[in-house]
Design a protein around this motif. Structure first.
Motif, mmCIF file in Angstrom:
data_model
loop_
_atom_site.group_PDB
_atom_site.id
_atom_site.type_symbol
_atom_site.label_atom_id
_atom_site.label_comp_id
_atom_site.label_asym_id
_atom_site.label_seq_id
_atom_site.Cartn_x
_atom_site.Cartn_y
_atom_site.Cartn_z
ATOM 1 N N LEU A 1 7.147 14.523 3.777
ATOM 2 C CA LEU A 1 7.107 13.428 2.793
ATOM 3 C C LEU A 1 6.701 12.097 3.440
ATOM 4 C CD1 LEU A 1 10.325 14.195 0.701
ATOM 5 C CD2 LEU A 1 7.946 14.846 0.218
ATOM 6 N N ARG A 2 6.788 12.028 4.793
ATOM 7 C CA ARG A 2 6.417 10.760 5.440
ATOM 8 C C ARG A 2 4.906 10.602 5.552
ATOM 9 N NH1 ARG A 2 10.480 11.931 9.455
ATOM 10 N NH2 ARG A 2 8.816 12.273 10.979
ATOM 11 N N ASN A 3 4.161 11.682 5.523
ATOM 12 C CA ASN A 3 2.706 11.577 5.663
ATOM 13 C C ASN A 3 2.080 12.801 4.994
ATOM 14 O OD1 ASN A 3 0.118 10.926 6.366
ATOM 15 N ND2 ASN A 3 0.353 11.379 8.546
ATOM 16 N N LEU A 4 1.584 12.563 3.744
ATOM 17 C CA LEU A 4 0.980 13.668 3.010
ATOM 18 C C LEU A 4 -0.141 13.156 2.124
ATOM 19 C CD1 LEU A 4 3.263 14.816 0.066
ATOM 20 C CD2 LEU A 4 3.331 12.562 1.100
ATOM 21 N N THR A 5 -0.967 14.056 1.660
ATOM 22 C CA THR A 5 -2.069 13.728 0.753
ATOM 23 C C THR A 5 -1.875 14.483 -0.549
ATOM 24 O OG1 THR A 5 -3.606 13.378 2.584
ATOM 25 C CG2 THR A 5 -4.557 13.779 0.406
ATOM 26 N N VAL A 6 -1.962 13.734 -1.660
ATOM 27 C CA VAL A 6 -1.737 14.306 -2.991
ATOM 28 C C VAL A 6 -3.026 14.150 -3.813
ATOM 29 C CG1 VAL A 6 -0.318 14.267 -5.077
ATOM 30 C CG2 VAL A 6 0.685 13.665 -2.867
ATOM 31 N N SER A 7 -3.460 15.200 -4.466
ATOM 32 C CA SER A 7 -4.633 15.137 -5.354
ATOM 33 C C SER A 7 -4.169 15.084 -6.805
ATOM 34 C CB SER A 7 -5.544 16.345 -5.129
ATOM 35 O OG SER A 7 -4.882 17.533 -5.514
ATOM 36 N N GLY A 8 -4.900 14.386 -7.605
ATOM 37 C CA GLY A 8 -4.546 14.277 -9.023
ATOM 38 C C GLY A 8 -5.511 13.364 -9.773
ATOM 39 N N GLU A 9 -5.272 13.235 -11.035
ATOM 40 C CA GLU A 9 -6.106 12.398 -11.928
ATOM 41 C C GLU A 9 -5.361 11.102 -12.220
ATOM 42 O OE1 GLU A 9 -7.670 12.465 -16.537
ATOM 43 O OE2 GLU A 9 -7.476 14.374 -15.455
ATOM 44 N N ILE A 10 -6.089 9.970 -12.112
ATOM 45 C CA ILE A 10 -5.465 8.654 -12.325
ATOM 46 C C ILE A 10 -5.281 8.399 -13.820
ATOM 47 C CG2 ILE A 10 -5.801 6.165 -12.124
ATOM 48 C CD1 ILE A 10 -7.207 6.615 -9.504
ATOM 49 N N SER A 11 -4.128 7.867 -14.165
ATOM 50 C CA SER A 11 -3.858 7.408 -15.538
ATOM 51 C C SER A 11 -2.899 6.234 -15.463
ATOM 52 C CB SER A 11 -3.279 8.536 -16.389
ATOM 53 O OG SER A 11 -2.019 8.919 -15.899
ATOM 54 N N ASN A 12 -2.758 5.523 -16.572
ATOM 55 C CA ASN A 12 -1.864 4.345 -16.651
ATOM 56 C C ASN A 12 -2.163 3.347 -15.536
ATOM 57 O OD1 ASN A 12 -0.442 5.546 -18.825
ATOM 58 N ND2 ASN A 12 0.777 6.729 -17.367
ATOM 59 N N LEU A 13 -3.446 3.153 -15.246
ATOM 60 C CA LEU A 13 -3.858 2.277 -14.157
ATOM 61 C C LEU A 13 -3.616 0.813 -14.520
ATOM 62 C CD1 LEU A 13 -5.342 2.055 -11.373
ATOM 63 C CD2 LEU A 13 -7.464 1.811 -12.690
ATOM 64 N N LYS A 14 -3.063 0.043 -13.539
ATOM 65 C CA LYS A 14 -2.817 -1.370 -13.783
ATOM 66 C C LYS A 14 -3.044 -2.145 -12.492
ATOM 67 C CE LYS A 14 0.648 -4.710 -15.331
ATOM 68 N NZ LYS A 14 2.043 -4.898 -15.792
ATOM 69 N N TYR A 15 -3.994 -3.063 -12.537
ATOM 70 C CA TYR A 15 -4.234 -3.998 -11.436
ATOM 71 C C TYR A 15 -3.327 -5.210 -11.668
ATOM 72 C CZ TYR A 15 -8.319 -1.650 -9.408
ATOM 73 O OH TYR A 15 -9.153 -0.764 -8.785
ATOM 74 N N HIS A 16 -2.328 -5.398 -10.800
ATOM 75 C CA HIS A 16 -1.381 -6.500 -10.970
ATOM 76 C C HIS A 16 -1.957 -7.788 -10.388
ATOM 77 C CE1 HIS A 16 2.463 -8.716 -10.699
ATOM 78 N NE2 HIS A 16 2.822 -7.918 -11.711
ATOM 79 N N SER A 17 -1.518 -8.923 -10.923
ATOM 80 C CA SER A 17 -1.997 -10.216 -10.434
ATOM 81 C C SER A 17 -1.629 -10.455 -8.965
ATOM 82 C CB SER A 17 -1.421 -11.337 -11.308
ATOM 83 O OG SER A 17 0.009 -11.303 -11.281
ATOM 84 N N SER A 18 -0.617 -9.754 -8.477
ATOM 85 C CA SER A 18 -0.217 -9.898 -7.071
ATOM 86 C C SER A 18 -1.188 -9.196 -6.124
ATOM 87 C CB SER A 18 1.190 -9.320 -6.881
ATOM 88 O OG SER A 18 1.188 -7.933 -7.182
ATOM 89 N N GLY A 19 -2.081 -8.368 -6.673
ATOM 90 C CA GLY A 19 -3.007 -7.604 -5.840
ATOM 91 C C GLY A 19 -2.602 -6.164 -5.704
ATOM 92 N N ASN A 20 -1.379 -5.820 -6.073
ATOM 93 C CA ASN A 20 -0.922 -4.437 -6.014
ATOM 94 C C ASN A 20 -1.559 -3.628 -7.144
ATOM 95 O OD1 ASN A 20 0.748 -5.271 -3.911
ATOM 96 N ND2 ASN A 20 2.502 -5.599 -5.269
ATOM 97 N N ILE A 21 -1.737 -2.336 -6.916
ATOM 98 C CA ILE A 21 -2.305 -1.442 -7.925
ATOM 99 C C ILE A 21 -1.271 -0.377 -8.255
ATOM 100 C CG2 ILE A 21 -4.188 0.119 -8.509
ATOM 101 C CD1 ILE A 21 -5.901 -1.253 -6.407
ATOM 102 N N PHE A 22 -0.901 -0.285 -9.511
ATOM 103 C CA PHE A 22 0.070 0.701 -9.964
ATOM 104 C C PHE A 22 -0.654 1.738 -10.826
ATOM 105 C CE2 PHE A 22 2.352 -3.275 -9.316
ATOM 106 C CZ PHE A 22 3.449 -2.883 -8.577
ATOM 107 N N PHE A 23 -0.346 2.997 -10.657
ATOM 108 C CA PHE A 23 -0.969 4.043 -11.462
ATOM 109 C C PHE A 23 -0.112 5.304 -11.402
ATOM 110 C CE2 PHE A 23 -2.763 4.082 -7.203
ATOM 111 C CZ PHE A 23 -2.762 5.416 -6.822
#
Length: 445
Positions: free
Chosen positions: A25-47
């Motif tokens: 869980l400390r270092n892994l790669t996850v594949s998937g489809e992006i949804s509920n994407l939100k670019y926050h004003s702080s520069g962070n990206i939530f999805f």
């Protein structure tokens, strides 16, 4: 021994520790489809990363965005590398992303966007080319798989709404290799039959499942079809190129059936309403036409010679009646004036009688004051021979001829001497004495 209780924070910290200690869980790669994407004003990206069965919250902090070479979009297939940990405040676990790479399937999304821009520039999405759906479609074509929930839902709803509607199914392949060719062929085949409307679609799925409806060949078949087309691909949140090109988009195949097949009971109600409206309009129209005909008939009657003669007779009768009325009023007025004249005549006779008496009195007074009466009373009228009246002794000069008018004649004499206040010399022997009147002298006693 009583079991120990833990606070929510303690449990969250404990779970966070477990996640941190797990090497995977400390270092892994996850594949998937992006949804509920939100670019926050702080520069962070939530999805959210999702697949057909699960979803995972993810965040890419602003400090880790330096290696991101493209803009994230909903629907992209990506490979996200990072660590999984517990978000203690929310009590949930999420993926803290360090890097994002496009997945092989994510390339489909890029192709989707590229084709979308191309077709938009070619005018495939222009509202000017959208055709209106027929209100009462009787023959409906369906391009979808011959088995599955989509065709069952369409048939069920169509039969419920209008059992007399004709359904023409083209069993197309809607997924996998050759699906785009099968769908476009189905559209072209049913379009040649001259149906009222076509439904093109399938049930929901991932972007790769729906990819046949993102092919340019399918878009061209929809755009060039003469029959209005309803696109019903996937669920409400799924959007394909076919949805943009079609004349109408339905969120689901069931909704497409609702749009394409008119409800027979509503049709009957609409017919009744139209019949009622039609009859009402016809009655109103007939009433207006009848009134118009009556007005025309009245005008024709008013313009006929018989009507004109009758109108002239009525005017003549009215004139005669008016003349009789005025004559009666005139006679009544003249009678009133005559009565007034009769009263005036009596008043005038009375007035004349009084004036006559007054005239007699004045005549008597005038006669009493007349020169003739005075002359008859012994007075005389003294004047010069030329007729100038003598008013004063100053009017007389010695040697003048004077005429002394008396009642029965004239006495002509010459003045020998004049006596008076203006003349000091006075001849007492001069015959006759003048009176005090105007030119009169007293000859009497």
């Amino acid at each position: 021994m009583k079991d120990r209780s833990y606070s929510v924070s303690e449990l969250s910290r404990y779970l966070s520790g477990l996640f941190s200690e797990d090497y995977l869980l400390r270092n892994l790669t996850v594949s998937g489809e992006i949804s509920n994407l939100k670019y926050h004003s702080s520069g962070n990206i939530f999805f959210t990363l999702k697949d057909s069965a699960s979803q995972l919250s993810a965040v890419l902090f602003a400090g880790d965005r330096a290696g991101l070479r493209f803009r994230l979009e909903d629907g992209m297939k990506v490979l996200c590398s990072g660590r999984v940990s517990v978000y203690e405040k929310g009590g949930s676990y999420q993926l803290y992303v360090k890097s994002v790479r496009s997945d092989g399937l994510g390339e489909l999304y890029l192709l989707y966007e590229e084709l979308k821009r191309k077709l938009a520039e070619m005018g495939f999405f222009d509202p000017a080319y959208k055709r209106a759906l027929p209100r009462y479609a009787r023959r409906i074509g369906i391009v979808t798989a011959k088995t599955g929930a989509a065709v069952r839902d369409i048939i069920q709803i169509a039969r419920r709404r209008n059992p007399y509607a004709e359904l023409w199914l083209y069993p197309a392949k809607v997924q996998g290799e050759g699906a785009a060719e099968s769908i476009s062929e189905g559209i072209e085949t049913l379009d040649r039959l001259g149906l009222d409307v076509l439904i093109v679609g399938r049930g929901g799925g991932s972007i790769e499942d729906l990819w046949a409806f993102n092919e340019e060949r399918v878009a061209e078949a929809i755009f060039h079809a003469d029959t209005p087309i309803i696109s019903a691909v996937g669920h409400e949140t799924d959007t394909t190129i076919a949805d943009y090109v079609a004349d109408r988009r339905a969120p689901t195949p069931s909704a497409a059936a609702e749009l394409a097949v008119f409800e027979l009971s509503s049709f009957y109600e609409d017919l009744k309403q139209r019949e009622s409206t039609f009859l009402s309009l016809m009655r109103e129209k007939l009433l207006k036409e009848r009134q118009s005909a009556e007005r025309r008939e009245y005008r024709l009657r008013s313009l006929s010679p018989e009507t004109k003669l009758l109108r002239l007779r009525q005017r003549l009768m009215g004139a005669e009646e008016e003349l009789r009325k005025r004559m009666k009023e005139r006679i009544r007025g003249e009678r009133t004036r005559l009565q007034a004249y009769r009263g005036l005549s009596g008043w005038m006779e009375k007035r004349l009688s009084g004036e006559r008496q007054r005239l007699e009195l004045l005549t008597e007074r005038l006669d009493a004051a007349s020169p003739g009466r005075r002359l008859a009373g012994g007075w005389s009228f003294l004047s010069e021979e030329g007729g100038r009246r003598i008013r004063s002794v100053s009017d007389i000069r010695p040697g003048s001829l004077l005429v002394n008018q008396i009642a029965d004649g004239k006495i002509i004499s010459r003045v020998e001497r004049v006596e008076g206040r203006e003349i000091p010399e006075k001849d007492d022997s001069a015959p006759g004495q003048h009176g005090e009147g105007e030119g009169f002298s007293a000859d009497g006693p």
